[in-house]
Design a protein around this motif. Structure first.
Motif: not given
Length: 152
Positions: A36, A39, A43, A62-63, A65, A74-77, A93-94
């Motif tokens: 986190f 991430e 950002r 932003q995250p 779905f 699921q997308l991290n960013l 993605e991180c």
């Protein structure tokens, strides 16, 4: 005496098993915290990187779905950017360390995102503390940008 020694051994094994479970839980929490935190760094860093290197302006990542073929992804960013008046979908993605396997895995995710956003340009990136040389070749092959915390 042998029975007593076996009983003590069994107690110690149970205690050791509890300690291993607790340790695994703590390592999982630490891993989440680092993920986190990475991430959060992305950002802040990635929008400027995209603007400098690709002339893409994206205000926020932003995250998110999304559902593709009835399956949740699921997308991290995720962000919607613009370049020369055109809308561009930005997905990242991180990973702490980016190796070839992380690129190959993210390429599959990116393929699903492109299916969901057909007809729109989709730019994918991996962000991490370290980019291993093994990741470069595969990233170029799939059009994935690799960004490390030490890159401006």
């Amino acid at each position: 005496q042998l029975a007593e020694a076996q009983r003590r051994t069994e107690e110690q094994v149970q205690e050791l098993a509890r300690a291993v479970r607790d340790l695994a839980r703590q390592v999982g929490r630490l891993s989440d915290l680092i993920g986190f935190g990475l991430e959060d760094i992305a950002r802040v860093m990635v929008p400027g990187w995209l603007e400098r290197h690709m002339r893409i302006y994206v205000e926020d990542l932003q995250p998110l779905f999304i559902v593709v073929d009835g399956e949740e992804v699921q997308l991290n960013l995720f962000g919607i950017g613009r370049r020369e008046g055109r809308e561009i979908i930005v997905v990242g993605e991180c990973k702490s360390r980016i190796y070839s396997r992380e690129v190959l895995s993210f390429a599959k995710t990116l393929e699903r995102v492109r299916k969901a956003y057909q007809g729109r340009e989709v730019i994918g990136f991996l962000f991490g503390f370290l980019v291993h040389p093994s990741a470069q070749k595969d990233a170029e092959k799939f059009g994935i940008k690799l960004i490390a915390t030490y890159m401006r």
